[in-house]
Design an enzyme around this catalytic site. Structure first.
Site, mmCIF file in Angstrom:
data_model
loop_
_atom_site.group_PDB
_atom_site.id
_atom_site.type_symbol
_atom_site.label_atom_id
_atom_site.label_comp_id
_atom_site.label_asym_id
_atom_site.label_seq_id
_atom_site.Cartn_x
_atom_site.Cartn_y
_atom_site.Cartn_z
ATOM 1 N N CYS A 60 -8.430 -3.675 -2.736
ATOM 2 C CA CYS A 60 -7.924 -2.573 -1.914
ATOM 3 C C CYS A 60 -8.660 -1.325 -2.380
ATOM 4 O O CYS A 60 -8.758 -1.095 -3.597
ATOM 5 C CB CYS A 60 -6.412 -2.423 -2.123
ATOM 6 N N HIS A 98 -7.940 1.714 -2.417
ATOM 7 C CA HIS A 98 -7.150 2.674 -3.207
ATOM 8 C C HIS A 98 -7.227 2.353 -4.707
ATOM 9 O O HIS A 98 -7.155 3.255 -5.535
ATOM 10 C CB HIS A 98 -5.676 2.626 -2.779
ATOM 11 N N ASP A 137 -10.005 5.077 6.424
ATOM 12 C CA ASP A 137 -9.108 4.216 5.649
ATOM 13 C C ASP A 137 -7.688 4.566 6.071
ATOM 14 O O ASP A 137 -7.459 5.588 6.734
ATOM 15 C CB ASP A 137 -9.306 4.487 4.141
ATOM 16 N N SER A 138 -6.728 3.745 5.650
ATOM 17 C CA SER A 138 -5.330 4.095 5.892
ATOM 18 C C SER A 138 -5.002 5.439 5.246
ATOM 19 O O SER A 138 -4.035 6.084 5.640
ATOM 20 C CB SER A 138 -4.419 3.024 5.279
ATOM 21 N N GLU A 148 -2.136 7.783 -2.868
ATOM 22 C CA GLU A 148 -1.887 8.755 -1.782
ATOM 23 C C GLU A 148 -1.214 10.020 -2.317
ATOM 24 O O GLU A 148 -1.510 11.117 -1.872
ATOM 25 C CB GLU A 148 -0.970 8.148 -0.711
ATOM 26 N N CYS A 184 -11.417 0.020 4.309
ATOM 27 C CA CYS A 184 -10.060 -0.468 4.084
ATOM 28 C C CYS A 184 -10.089 -1.983 4.257
ATOM 29 O O CYS A 184 -10.454 -2.477 5.331
ATOM 30 C CB CYS A 184 -9.132 0.178 5.115
HETATM 31 N N1 DGL Z 1 -6.961 1.019 1.223
HETATM 32 C C1 DGL Z 1 -6.439 -0.069 1.940
HETATM 33 C C2 DGL Z 1 -7.166 -1.390 1.619
HETATM 34 O O1 DGL Z 1 -8.286 -1.361 1.167
HETATM 35 C C3 DGL Z 1 -4.988 -0.301 2.115
HETATM 36 C C4 DGL Z 1 -3.948 0.456 1.426
HETATM 37 C C5 DGL Z 1 -2.709 0.468 2.306
HETATM 38 O O2 DGL Z 1 -2.715 1.281 3.208
HETATM 39 O O3 DGL Z 1 -1.804 -0.352 2.112
HETATM 40 O O4 DGL Z 1 -6.639 -2.439 1.849
#
Ligand code: DGL
Length: 264
Positions: free
Chosen positions: A183, A185, A10-11, A151, A73
Site C-alpha cells: 500500500c 501509504h 491515490d485515495s 492521512e 494506489c
Molecule cells: N494507498 C492505497 C493503496 O496503495 C490505499 C490506502 C487506502 O485508501 O485504504 O492501496
C-alpha cells in the site's frame, strides 16, 4: 517531447511516496497530484465505490490535459487499471505489491505482505501471487486503520506504532525475512517498521520501480519531457478533502510547504 503534465492520484497521501520517486527519476516532468482524501481510505470500500472515485479523478485529470496517469494506489489499480486502459485514450501506470522482487530477495521463502483488505481480496492480487509466489510461503496481513494514520500526518505516533506492532508481530512470529509494503501509504512508515523489526527484515517498497516504469512508458510512447523547452516543471497538488489538513500532512510527510487546491 511533450511538456503536458503527468497525472498521479491515490485515495489520499500515500501516492506522494510515488510522486517523490517520480521527481527524482523524471525531474523535468510537471505533475498534477490528486489526493482523494475526502473519500479515503479505499481499502475497506467495495470495488464499485473505488472505481467510481477513480473514474471521477481520472476524468478531472484528463480535462486538465495530462498525458499519462499513474494510479499510485494498489487498491485502485487492482479494481480499475484494466478497464481504464480500454476506456480512456491515454496510457496508465499502476502499482501492485512487490511480490516478484520479494521472491527474489527472500532467502528463507517466508514473505509477509502488508496491504489493504481490498487489495488482498482482489482477483489481480490472486493472479499476481499465482504467477510469482507458488514456491514461497506468503503471509498476508490486512491493515485496517494504518493508511488513516498517514492521512492524519502521524507516521510516528504511538497509535501508529501500536497498529504496526499488532500487524507485524504475527508475521515476525512466522519468521518472515522479507516484508512487502503493498500500500503506497505504508512507504511513509518504513522508518517505524524498521525500528519494530530491528532492521532484521528486508522491506520491499516499489515506489522507485513505479517511477522507472513510468519513465519507460513515457519513452516508449514518445511522451517524455526532456527539458529542452526550457519551461520550468510545475508540481500542483489537489485534494478532495480539507486543503489545510492535506497541506499540513504534506509538510509532515515530505517536509515541503505547498499550496493545495480543492478538487470537487
Ligand atoms: N494507498 C492505497 C493503496 O496503495 C490505499 C490506502 C487506502 O485508501 O485504504 O492501496
Amino acid at each position: 517531447m511533450n511538456t503536458d503534465p503527468v497525472g498521479i492520484f491515490d485515495s489520499g497521501l500515500g501516492g506522494l511516496s510515488v510522486l517523490q520517486q517520480v521527481r527524482k527519476v523524471l525531474p523535468e516532468e510537471s505533475i498534477l497530484y490528486v489526493a482523494d482524501s475526502g473519500h479515503a481510505p479505499y481499502g475497506c470500500k467495495d470495488t464499485p465505490f473505488v472505481e467510481q472515485r477513480s473514474r471521477f479523478i481520472t476524468e478531472r485529470l484528463i480535462e486538465q490535459g495530462v498525458k499519462i496517469i499513474v494510479i499510485a494506489c494498489n487498491t485502485a489499480t487492482a479494481s480499475t487499471i484494466e478497464k481504464f486502459r480500454q476506456d480512456y485514450g491515454i496510457p496508465f501506470v499502476g502499482v501492485e505489491p512487490g511480490i516478484k522482487p520479494a521472491v527474489q530477495l527472500s532467502r528463507n521463502g517466508k514473505i509477509g505482505v502488508l496491504a489493504t483488505e481490498a487489495t488482498l481480496a482482489s482477483e489481480r492480487y490472486k493472479q499476481l501471487t499465482h504467477r510469482f509466489a507458488s514456491a514461497v510461503q506468503l503471509y498476508n496481513q490486512a491493515c485496517p486503520g494504518l493508511a488513516d494514520q498517514v492521512e492524519y500526518g502521524q507516521p510516528d505516533s504511538s497509535k501508529t506504532k501500536i497498529l504496526l506492532t499488532q500487524y507485524i508481530n504475527p508475521l515476525a512470529a512466522e519468521n518472515i525475512d522479507t516484508l512487502v509494503l503493498g500500500c503506497t501509504h505504508y512507504s511513509f512508515l518504513s522508518k517505524a517498521i524498521k525500528k519494530i523489526t530491528n532492521e532484521e527484515i528486508t522491506i520491499v517498497d516499489t515506489s522507485q520501480a513505479v517511477a522507472e516504469q513510468l519513465k519507460r512508458v513515457l519513452q516508449r510512447e514518445l511522451l517524455q519531457n526532456t527539458g529542452a523547452s526550457g519551461i520550468k516543471p510545475d508540481v500542483r497538488y489537489y485534494s478532495t478533502g480539507s486543503i489545510t489538513k492535506t497541506a499540513r500532512a504534506i509538510k509532515t510527510l515530505m517536509h515541503l510547504d505547498v499550496d493545495v487546491s480543492e478538487l470537487c
